[in-house]
Design an enzyme around this catalytic site. Structure first.
Site, PDB file in Angstrom:
ATOM      1  CD  GLU A   1      -1.495  -2.311   1.975  1.00 52.76           C
ATOM      2  OE1 GLU A   1      -0.275  -2.573   1.985  1.00 52.76           O
ATOM      3  OE2 GLU A   1      -2.353  -3.050   2.490  1.00 52.76           O
TER       4      GLU A   1
ATOM      5  CE  LYS B   1       5.614  -0.507  -6.729  1.00 50.57           C
ATOM      6  NZ  LYS B   1       6.992  -0.098  -6.988  1.00 50.57           N
TER       7      LYS B   1
ATOM      8  CE  LYS C   1      22.717  -4.018  -3.030  1.00 56.42           C
ATOM      9  NZ  LYS C   1      22.231  -5.336  -3.343  1.00 56.42           N
TER      10      LYS C   1
ATOM     11  CB  SER D   1      19.341  -6.772 -20.499  1.00 54.11           C
ATOM     12  OG  SER D   1      19.990  -5.728 -19.822  1.00 54.11           O
TER      13      SER D   1
ATOM     14  CB  CYS E   1       8.926  -4.041  -3.137  1.00 53.57           C
ATOM     15  SG  CYS E   1       8.231  -2.750  -2.086  1.00 53.57           S
TER      16      CYS E   1
ATOM     17  CD1 TRP F   1      21.313 -10.011  -4.505  1.00 54.19           C
ATOM     18  CD2 TRP F   1      21.012  -9.858  -6.721  1.00 54.19           C
ATOM     19  NE1 TRP F   1      22.123  -9.007  -4.974  1.00 54.19           N
ATOM     20  CE2 TRP F   1      21.963  -8.877  -6.324  1.00 54.19           C
ATOM     21  CE3 TRP F   1      20.659  -9.939  -8.068  1.00 54.19           C
ATOM     22  CZ2 TRP F   1      22.560  -8.003  -7.235  1.00 54.19           C
ATOM     23  CZ3 TRP F   1      21.253  -9.058  -8.971  1.00 54.19           C
ATOM     24  CH2 TRP F   1      22.189  -8.100  -8.553  1.00 54.19           C
TER      25      TRP F   1
ATOM     26  CG  ASP G   1      25.744 -11.198 -15.947  1.00 53.66           C
ATOM     27  OD1 ASP G   1      26.735 -10.665 -16.465  1.00 53.66           O
ATOM     28  OD2 ASP G   1      24.635 -11.284 -16.507  1.00 53.66           O
TER      29      ASP G   1
ATOM     30  CG  HIS H   1      28.541  -7.239 -15.889  1.00 52.13           C
ATOM     31  ND1 HIS H   1      29.174  -6.084 -16.272  1.00 52.13           N
ATOM     32  CD2 HIS H   1      27.447  -6.845 -15.197  1.00 52.13           C
ATOM     33  CE1 HIS H   1      28.477  -5.046 -15.836  1.00 52.13           C
ATOM     34  NE2 HIS H   1      27.430  -5.484 -15.178  1.00 52.13           N
TER      35      HIS H   1
ATOM     36  CG  HIS I   1      22.915   3.562 -13.871  1.00 52.08           C
ATOM     37  ND1 HIS I   1      24.221   3.165 -13.964  1.00 52.08           N
ATOM     38  CD2 HIS I   1      22.243   2.522 -13.334  1.00 52.08           C
ATOM     39  CE1 HIS I   1      24.332   1.937 -13.494  1.00 52.08           C
ATOM     40  NE2 HIS I   1      23.154   1.519 -13.102  1.00 52.08           N
TER      41      HIS I   1
END
Ligand code: GLN
Ligand code: ZN
Length: 767
Positions: A17, A19, A120, A446, A529, A574, A612, A654, A707
């Site tokens: 909610e 977000k 982080k 990508s 998230c 991850w 990667d 990478h 970026h």
């Protein structure tokens, strides 16, 4: 009576909610009042959940619209000058939009400005906004948000404990830059910071708050002497405030800071006994007789159901020795786990019975406290029984322990983790095979994930698009991407990864031993998230995962197509990882599955394969002394995945932006034929580490920042590569962007890559 509390609770809401509301506010769809109301409702719901579960205190101060470290910066009036908030700070009320501008550069009101840096938080995947510090900086109480929240909780009738990042950890997380750009001693600012903390504590006391938890996570890291001394100084100063302080240490053991921590003049200490169980004894022996010990026994960093019966046994001595001075808690804030398991209606029942998310961990915390007191209700005792049964089934489940995996693991030999020949020989064999020009060009994998690709995937997942139709669409996309790279003149093309939603999820979905939740969201930063998969059992690759895509892509071009895999350490890092075996064992299992994929790609005619590992560096333990142990197995796992191929097959890896200096030896030990890294923002300075170490293999230092939407100029990239050539012999240099292009649009990607190829041609003319 053993008191039960949590270090913090997720604020995103069971259905994200927060977000939705925050993004709606940024887009102008709702006003600030509406956003504030949603924030308040979430807080009230979270506190109510804590009380319903039977916790004795609710935690106030863990809520933030963007980031809790940012909120402390705002509380202290540490707003950088470029946000033009002097008046707001002087008034003692920094606006919400100012905080949003600090976080993301813009907000519905106020002038845009460069956002603060984000990085982080300790060894988590949560990102915080780095406090910006400068010499002579002044601090003043500049927000009343925290006090308003305390009022809110109190008017709802809750017993309140306030949680706040501690002053030393706030400084520790900050970055001190003088106008000259050099680092300065952040501790010089401590007194000014403490003045405000004292004021905050006094005001909280005035509101009737008894306990304030100061999160001093810095205590689980290696601290320079000056910082240890600063802890003494700071806490002697804070002692004067009329509240009780709970000094919280999470994510690891106190180690050599243990005497320091137990000796500080506070009323309570919180320790993490999930990550560092052995410290309980030592702390019990040293704790002064008036102090409270909050034992963080319920895992705040992972999703497994707690073994309450076992914990009761383990903590019985602590209960006996401490009596009422024992508190039971989560090991750290529950911010790092998903909100509510009850939402996972599609997870198989057996697997579901092994898990606990934040909401369930509240129950576990409260139940453990009551068990230790011997005052558990019949229902709670039943729950303990149920937990024991579930955990027994987990220990015995055949899908967790697959004999073929154990057998393969036992059979790993030294030859399996070594390429057949050294790099110099491989390089010759590869060149014969690949015939690449000097300064070969490639990309990181990508290409833009267009709206159409995402719509196709949504339709496929919703069952509206058949598997055949979906695959056909992805093949069309691959053909487009390959044709564009041909036209651009990229020497080593890629297939573009259109079929991948996420570089971890894509592989996890195809490997046995991984499970996926539907709503298992965890805050990564701000409104972003992530939904980490759950690695619950032995990892097996039932079938090839990427071969048909790479094979198809290769069939479209004579140039060497680069295969693309996510590495074992990143797949581990991850995900939520099983806690019934060492992380390195799980990592090795993943590596074996990837090794098969690498070999299959080679057999299908793929001559270069990228594995990667963007998460390699972030997996470093919080303590220096543990770095080498981690690096050793991480490197071994990468090599296990990479070493099944012939010399002619070129292995790439990478890594995104990282400090390489202190881990360069391990980077070299990966023995990848080519490593592509993010360097453009550091103007090739990152290559110094490679030069100083005489890094032997090939490197592709990213020549432009993906970026940013800006199109890089040819001359700029040539100049960067010339800098690289001063450090690395040109025969070992590649030309590529910084990272994957999936977040960019084609309108930027095409001209950028055209310039990049032109830059490579210019470099070839020059060298
Ligand atoms: N191959 C991945 C991509 O290009 C790498 C992403 C990453 O480094 N995080 O998207
Ligand atoms: Zn990257």
């Amino acid at each position: 009576m053993t008191l039960a509390h949590v270090i913090g609770y997720p604020r995103i809401g069971a259905d994200r909610e927060l977000k939705r509301a925050t993004e709606a506010y940024w887009q102008g769809d709702i006003d600030q009042q509406a956003l504030e109301a949603i924030g308040r409702d979430l807080r009230l719901a979270n506190w109510a959940a804590q009380r319903e579960a039977g916790l004795d205190l609710v935690t106030v101060g863990d809520f933030a619209f963007y980031d809790q470290v940012l909120d402390v910066s705002v509380l202290l009036g540490a707003v950088p000058a470029r946000f033009g908030a002097e008046e707001e700070v002087a008034r003692g009320e920094v606006a919400l939009d100012t905080a949003f501008r600090m976080a993301r550069g813009r907000a519905p009101s106020g002038e845009p400005a460069a956002a603060c840096e984000m990085t982080k938080y300790f060894d988590t995947n949560y990102h915080y906004l780095v406090p910006e510090l400068r010499p002579g900086q002044r601090f003043r109480l500049a927000s009343s948000r925290l006090f308003d929240q305390v009022d809110e909780a109190r008017s709802a009738g809750h017993p309140v404990k306030v949680a706040l990042t501690g002053p030393l950890t706030w400084l520790w997380l900050g970055k001190g830059r003088s106008d000259a750009g050099d680092d300065f001693d952040r501790l010089a600012l401590l007194d000014g910071v403490l003045d405000v903390y004292v004021e905050v504590l006094q005001r909280l006391a005035g509101q009737g708050v008894e306990w304030v938890q100061l999160d001093e996570t810095a205590l689980v890291q290696d601290l320079p002497l000056a910082w240890r001394q600063a802890f003494e100084r700071a806490y002697h100063r804070l002692q004067a405030a009329p509240v009780r302080l709970l000094l919280a240490s999470c994510f690891g053991g106190l180690g050599d800071n243990l005497s320091l921590a137990v000796g500080l003049p506070v009323e309570g200490l919180h320790i993490d006994v999930v990550r560092a169980p052995a410290q309980l004894e030592a702390v019990l022996d040293r704790l002064l007789p008036h102090k409270v010990l909050s034992v963080g026994a319920i895992d705040g960093r992972n999703v497994w159901r707690a073994d309450l019966a076992l914990l009761r046994e383990r903590l019985a001595t602590a209960r006996m020795r401490l009596g009422e001075r024992l508190w039971i808690a989560t090991s750290c804030s529950l911010l790092h786990v998903p909100v509510d398991l009850a939402a996972e209606t599609t997870l198989d029942a057996e697997l579901g019975s092994w898990l606990a998310f934040a909401r369930q961990k509240l129950d576990e915390t409260a139940a453990l406290a009551r068990l230790l007191d011997g005052r558990a209700t019949a229902a709670e005792r039943d729950r303990v029984e149920a937990a024991s049964r579930a955990l027994q089934s987990r220990r015995e489940a055949p899908r967790l322990h697959r004999p073929e995996v154990a057998e393969r693991m036992a059979g790993i030999t030294a030859a399996d983790i070594r390429r057949r020949s050294p790099f110099a020989e491989r390089a010759v064999a590869q060149q014969r095979h690949l015939a690449l020009p000097l300064f070969p060009t490639t990309t990181i994998g990508s290409f833009p994930q267009t709206a159409e690709i995402r719509a196709d995937r949504r339709a496929f997942k919703a069952g509206e698009l058949s598997c055949e139709a979906y695959e056909a669409r992805m093949r069309e996309e691959i053909a487009r991407v390959v044709a564009r790279q041909e036209a651009l003149g990229i020497d080593m093309p890629v297939h573009g990864e259109p079929e991948r939603n996420d570089m971890v999820e894509y592989f996890g979905e195809q490997l046995d031993g991984y499970a996926f939740t539907r709503f298992g969201w965890v805050q990564s930063y701000g409104t972003r998230c992530v939904k980490p998969p759950i690695l619950f059992g032995d990892v097996v690759r039932p079938a090839a995962m990427t071969v048909r895509w790479s094979e198809y892509a290769q069939s479209l071009t004579a140039r060497p197509m680069k295969g693309m895999l996510t590495g074992p350490v990143t797949l581990l890092q991850w995900s939520f990882v099983r806690d019934d075996q060492p992380r390195e064992t799980t990592c090795r299992q993943i590596a074996l599955a990837l090794r098969d994929e690498v070999v299959d790609l080679e057999a299908a005619g793929i001559r270069a394969i990228q594995i990667d590992e963007p998460a390699l560096r972030e997996g470093l333990p919080l303590r220096r002394a543990e770095w080498q142990g981690y690096l050793d197995w991480a490197v071994e796992c990468f090599r296990l995945a990479a070493s099944g191929v012939r010399d002619e097959t070129q292995i790439h890896t990478h890594m995104c932006y990282s400090e390489f200096n202190d881990i360069i030896e391990s980077i070299a030990a990966l023995d990848a034929d080519v490593i592509t890294i993010e360097t453009s923002r550091s103007a090739m300075e990152l290559l110094d580490a490679f030069q100083d170490f005489a890094y032997p293999n090939a490197i592709g230092p990213g020549v432009y920042d993906i970026h940013s939407p800006n199109i890089p100029e040819v001359a700029w990239m040539v100049a960067l590569m010339e800098k690289a050539a001063e450090r690395i012999p040109v025969e070992r240099l590649w030309v590529n962007p910084d990272c994957g292009l999936k977040t960019r649009g084609w309108a930027e990607v095409e001209p950028a890559l055209a310039n990049m190829v032109e830059a490579a041609r210019e470099l070839r003319r020059r060298h």
